[in-house]
Design an enzyme around this catalytic site. Structure first.
Site, PDB file in Angstrom:
ATOM      1  N   SER A 100       0.833  -1.206   0.000  1.00  0.00           N
ATOM      2  CA  SER A 100       0.000   0.000   0.000  1.00  0.00           C
ATOM      3  C   SER A 100       0.867   1.256   0.000  1.00  0.00           C
ATOM      4  O   SER A 100       1.552   1.531  -0.976  1.00  0.00           O
ATOM      5  CB  SER A 100      -0.958  -0.042   1.199  1.00  0.00           C
ATOM      6  OG  SER A 100      -1.957   0.932   1.090  1.00  0.00           O
ATOM      7  N   HIS A 206      -8.134   1.619  -0.813  1.00  0.00           N
ATOM      8  CA  HIS A 206      -8.088   0.868  -2.067  1.00  0.00           C
ATOM      9  C   HIS A 206      -9.481   0.526  -2.599  1.00  0.00           C
ATOM     10  O   HIS A 206      -9.704  -0.524  -3.188  1.00  0.00           O
ATOM     11  CB  HIS A 206      -7.212  -0.382  -1.916  1.00  0.00           C
ATOM     12  CG  HIS A 206      -5.795  -0.032  -1.582  1.00  0.00           C
ATOM     13  ND1 HIS A 206      -4.951   0.570  -2.486  1.00  0.00           N
ATOM     14  CD2 HIS A 206      -5.090  -0.150  -0.424  1.00  0.00           C
ATOM     15  CE1 HIS A 206      -3.786   0.799  -1.902  1.00  0.00           C
ATOM     16  NE2 HIS A 206      -3.854   0.383  -0.655  1.00  0.00           N
TER      17      HIS A 206
END
Length: 260
Positions: A100, A206
């Protein structure tokens, strides 16, 4: 070289290295300068706060560090400082990736951006993702599910409002969606023999729940200069190497936070 994402932070991380290594401290001092230029508290005061003598005060310090606008630049600076020491000791990585937020660090480590650009973007990403959605829109939530992934997919067939945001391993995924929707599906997952843990995050990362954060971060990306990386950088969204063209690197990075 694999770099961590949000959730890896803790108070006084790297303290011994900071005490004994000048170059480690210099990186944090650079990050302090970026934070001050953006009207924020020095990062060193967040990561290495003054000692306190009660559990409540320690929890308050941890909560300050955990806030997205602090956690992301703190993790980035820690990674940057540590990787600098390893590189000075002779480490040469050929392949780079990150979880991430850590993908941003991986691009820096591969030479796709300089120190200043990385520290600017680490702070800008944290600030953007720390924003709340407009009006009454929900920012969403996340939970980790461990077990047979095919069972998870079967259950999600009748819950299209919930998505798999993170494919962490063959036996663990992270689901994202509205808080109430996740709570309603939790008993079904547990009944199927799956282990379910709610995650202490500020939004459903996300996914489209953080679309409000993507635009200001994309604006920040456009201000920075990117270069061809000195190795292979793997993208979270595709699991394929980044293209070497600087324009395409910035485009891939701009949609990263919206992509599973």
């Amino acid at each position: 070289a694999l770099f961590p994402g949000q959730g890896s932070q803790y108070l006084n991380m790297g303290r011994e290295l900071a005490i004994h290594n000048p170059s480690f401290r210099e990186t944090y001092e650079k990050a302090d300068g970026v934070a001050l230029s953006r009207g924020r508290e020095k990062l060193t005061q967040v990561v290495y706060p003054i000692p306190v003598f009660s559990e409540n005060a320690r929890k308050e310090q941890q909560a300050t560090l955990t806030r997205t606008e602090n956690a992301q630049p703190a993790i980035g600076t820690m990674s940057m400082s540590l990787f600098g020491l390893l590189r000075a000791a002779g480490l040469q990585a050929d392949f780079f990736a990150g979880h991430s937020f850590g993908e941003l660090t991986a691009l820096w480590a591969a030479g796709a951006m300089d120190d200043e650009s990385f520290l600017n973007l680490a702070q800008a990403r944290g600030e953007a993702m720390g924003l709340r959605p407009d009006g009454n829109e929900e920012s969403g939530s996340m939970m980790a599910v461990k077990g047979d992934i095919e069972k998870v997919r079967d259950i999600l067939e009748s819950h299209k409002e919930i998505t798999i945001a993170n494919h962490n391993s063959p036996s663990q995924v992270v689901l994202a969606g509205a808080g109430d929707d996740l709570q309603s599906i939790k008993p079904k997952l547990e009944k199927a023999g799956l282990s379910v843990v709610s995650l202490p995050v500020s939004a459903a990362f996300h996914t489209s729940f953080v679309r409000h954060a993507q635009k200001p971060f994309e604006k920040a990306i456009r201000k920075e200069k990117f270069s061809e990386p000195n190795g292979v950088v793997y993208a979270n969204a595709s699991a394929l190497p980044y293209e070497r063209d600087s324009q395409k690197i910035s485009q891939t990075l701009a949609v990263h936070m919206l992509s599973p």
